[in-house]
Scaffold this motif. Structure first.
Motif, PDB file in Angstrom:
ATOM      1  N   TYR A   1       0.978  -1.298   0.161  1.00  0.00           N
ATOM      2  CA  TYR A   1      -0.068   0.064  -0.165  1.00  0.00           C
ATOM      3  C   TYR A   1       0.899   1.206  -0.178  1.00  0.00           C
TER       4      TYR A   1
ATOM      5  N   HIS B   1      -1.254  -2.743  -7.928  1.00  0.00           N
ATOM      6  CA  HIS B   1      -2.180  -1.997  -7.128  1.00  0.00           C
ATOM      7  C   HIS B   1      -3.681  -2.898  -7.042  1.00  0.00           C
TER       8      HIS B   1
ATOM      9  N   PRO C   1      -8.162   0.597  -3.056  1.00  0.00           N
ATOM     10  CA  PRO C   1      -8.038   2.146  -3.184  1.00  0.00           C
ATOM     11  C   PRO C   1      -6.947   2.650  -2.318  1.00  0.00           C
TER      12      PRO C   1
ATOM     13  N   VAL D   1     -10.757  -0.358   3.408  1.00  0.00           N
ATOM     14  CA  VAL D   1      -9.238  -0.344   2.696  1.00  0.00           C
ATOM     15  C   VAL D   1      -8.419  -1.242   3.357  1.00  0.00           C
TER      16      VAL D   1
ATOM     17  N   GLU E   1      -9.030  -4.547   1.851  1.00  0.00           N
ATOM     18  CA  GLU E   1      -8.895  -4.751   0.250  1.00  0.00           C
ATOM     19  C   GLU E   1      -7.478  -4.699   0.037  1.00  0.00           C
TER      20      GLU E   1
END
Length: 132
Positions: free
Chosen positions: A46, A105, A108, A123, A126
Protein backbone atom coordinates in the motif's frame (compact mmCIF):
# COMPACT_ATOMS: atom_id res chain seq x y z
CA UNK A 1 26.06 4.84 -6.59
CA UNK A 2 25.59 2.84 -3.38
CA UNK A 3 22.41 2.96 -1.33
CA UNK A 4 24.16 4.87 1.45
CA UNK A 5 25.75 7.49 -0.79
CA UNK A 6 22.52 7.93 -2.76
CA UNK A 7 20.55 8.33 0.47
CA UNK A 8 23.06 10.85 1.84
CA UNK A 9 22.87 12.91 -1.37
CA UNK A 10 19.07 12.85 -1.24
CA UNK A 11 19.20 13.95 2.41
CA UNK A 12 21.37 16.90 1.45
CA UNK A 13 19.20 17.79 -1.57
CA UNK A 14 15.97 17.55 0.43
CA UNK A 15 17.38 19.67 3.24
CA UNK A 16 18.77 22.30 0.89
CA UNK A 17 15.55 22.51 -1.14
CA UNK A 18 13.28 22.68 1.90
CA UNK A 19 15.51 25.02 3.86
CA UNK A 20 15.84 22.37 6.58
CA UNK A 21 18.96 21.22 8.29
CA UNK A 22 20.44 17.86 7.38
CA UNK A 23 19.63 16.81 10.95
CA UNK A 24 15.93 17.59 10.48
CA UNK A 25 15.80 15.61 7.25
CA UNK A 26 17.68 12.71 8.89
CA UNK A 27 15.08 12.78 11.66
CA UNK A 28 12.24 12.59 9.08
CA UNK A 29 14.02 9.74 7.30
CA UNK A 30 14.58 7.89 10.57
CA UNK A 31 10.91 8.18 11.53
CA UNK A 32 9.87 7.00 8.08
CA UNK A 33 12.25 4.01 8.26
CA UNK A 34 10.89 3.14 11.73
CA UNK A 35 7.31 3.27 10.43
CA UNK A 36 8.25 1.01 7.52
CA UNK A 37 9.87 -1.51 9.85
CA UNK A 38 6.58 -1.83 11.77
CA UNK A 39 4.51 -2.44 8.61
CA UNK A 40 3.43 -5.87 7.51
CA UNK A 41 4.08 -6.84 3.89
CA UNK A 42 0.61 -5.78 2.72
CA UNK A 43 1.10 -2.37 4.31
CA UNK A 44 4.38 -1.96 2.43
CA UNK A 45 2.57 -2.68 -0.85
CA UNK A 46 0.00 0.00 0.00
CA UNK A 47 2.74 2.45 0.98
CA UNK A 48 4.53 1.87 -2.33
CA UNK A 49 1.41 2.85 -4.29
CA UNK A 50 0.59 5.71 -1.89
CA UNK A 51 4.09 7.14 -2.26
CA UNK A 52 4.01 6.84 -6.05
CA UNK A 53 0.74 8.79 -6.12
CA UNK A 54 2.09 11.38 -3.67
CA UNK A 55 5.21 11.94 -5.74
CA UNK A 56 3.19 12.15 -8.97
CA UNK A 57 0.92 14.78 -7.40
CA UNK A 58 3.90 16.82 -6.19
CA UNK A 59 5.59 16.66 -9.59
CA UNK A 60 2.34 17.72 -11.25
CA UNK A 61 2.56 20.93 -9.20
CA UNK A 62 6.00 21.82 -10.52
CA UNK A 63 5.91 24.61 -13.07
CA UNK A 64 2.41 25.70 -12.06
CA UNK A 65 2.67 28.85 -9.88
CA UNK A 66 -0.80 28.55 -8.31
CA UNK A 67 -0.26 24.92 -7.36
CA UNK A 68 3.26 25.63 -6.09
CA UNK A 69 1.88 28.42 -3.90
CA UNK A 70 -0.63 25.98 -2.39
CA UNK A 71 2.19 23.76 -1.12
CA UNK A 72 4.28 26.66 0.17
CA UNK A 73 6.26 27.81 -2.85
CA UNK A 74 8.81 26.36 -5.23
CA UNK A 75 11.51 25.77 -2.63
CA UNK A 76 9.16 23.88 -0.31
CA UNK A 77 7.76 21.87 -3.23
CA UNK A 78 11.26 20.88 -4.34
CA UNK A 79 12.03 19.83 -0.78
CA UNK A 80 8.89 17.68 -0.63
CA UNK A 81 9.78 16.04 -3.95
CA UNK A 82 13.34 15.32 -2.76
CA UNK A 83 12.05 13.96 0.53
CA UNK A 84 9.54 11.72 -1.28
CA UNK A 85 12.29 10.38 -3.54
CA UNK A 86 14.34 9.63 -0.42
CA UNK A 87 11.35 7.86 1.11
CA UNK A 88 10.98 5.78 -2.08
CA UNK A 89 14.61 4.73 -1.73
CA UNK A 90 14.05 3.77 1.92
CA UNK A 91 10.93 1.83 0.93
CA UNK A 92 12.82 0.00 -1.84
CA UNK A 93 15.48 -0.88 0.70
CA UNK A 94 12.82 -2.32 3.05
CA UNK A 95 11.37 -4.35 0.17
CA UNK A 96 14.85 -5.72 -0.61
CA UNK A 97 15.56 -6.45 3.06
CA UNK A 98 12.39 -8.56 3.24
CA UNK A 99 12.81 -10.14 -0.18
CA UNK A 100 9.52 -8.62 -1.38
CA UNK A 101 8.59 -7.76 -4.94
CA UNK A 102 6.06 -5.05 -5.83
CA UNK A 103 2.61 -6.33 -6.76
CA UNK A 104 -0.02 -4.65 -8.89
CA UNK A 105 -2.26 -2.11 -7.19
CA UNK A 106 -5.30 -3.91 -5.84
CA UNK A 107 -7.21 -1.52 -3.64
CA UNK A 108 -8.15 2.09 -3.03
CA UNK A 109 -5.54 4.54 -1.76
CA UNK A 110 -6.50 7.32 0.64
CA UNK A 111 -4.44 10.38 -0.33
CA UNK A 112 -4.16 11.67 3.23
CA UNK A 113 -3.25 8.33 4.86
CA UNK A 114 0.02 6.49 4.70
CA UNK A 115 0.01 2.75 5.38
CA UNK A 116 0.31 3.13 9.16
CA UNK A 117 -2.42 5.82 9.22
CA UNK A 118 -5.24 4.01 7.39
CA UNK A 119 -8.50 4.42 9.29
CA UNK A 120 -10.86 2.60 6.92
CA UNK A 121 -11.41 -1.05 7.77
CA UNK A 122 -12.62 -1.56 4.18
CA UNK A 123 -9.37 -0.18 2.72
CA UNK A 124 -7.35 -2.35 5.10
CA UNK A 125 -9.31 -5.42 4.02
CA UNK A 126 -8.99 -4.65 0.31
CA UNK A 127 -5.21 -4.38 0.68
CA UNK A 128 -4.96 -7.54 2.77
CA UNK A 129 -3.82 -5.62 5.84
CA UNK A 130 -6.77 -7.11 7.75
CA UNK A 131 -8.37 -10.47 7.00
CA UNK A 132 -11.39 -10.28 4.71
Amino acid sequence: MSFLSEAMQLLKDAGDAAGLSEGAIKCHAGCYRDNLSRCNDAMLQYERVWLQQQLRALRDCQGHPVLMDRVGGEQRLNGLVSQSVLFQLLLQNEFARRGLAPVDHHGPVVAAEEAWEITSVQVKREWGILPA
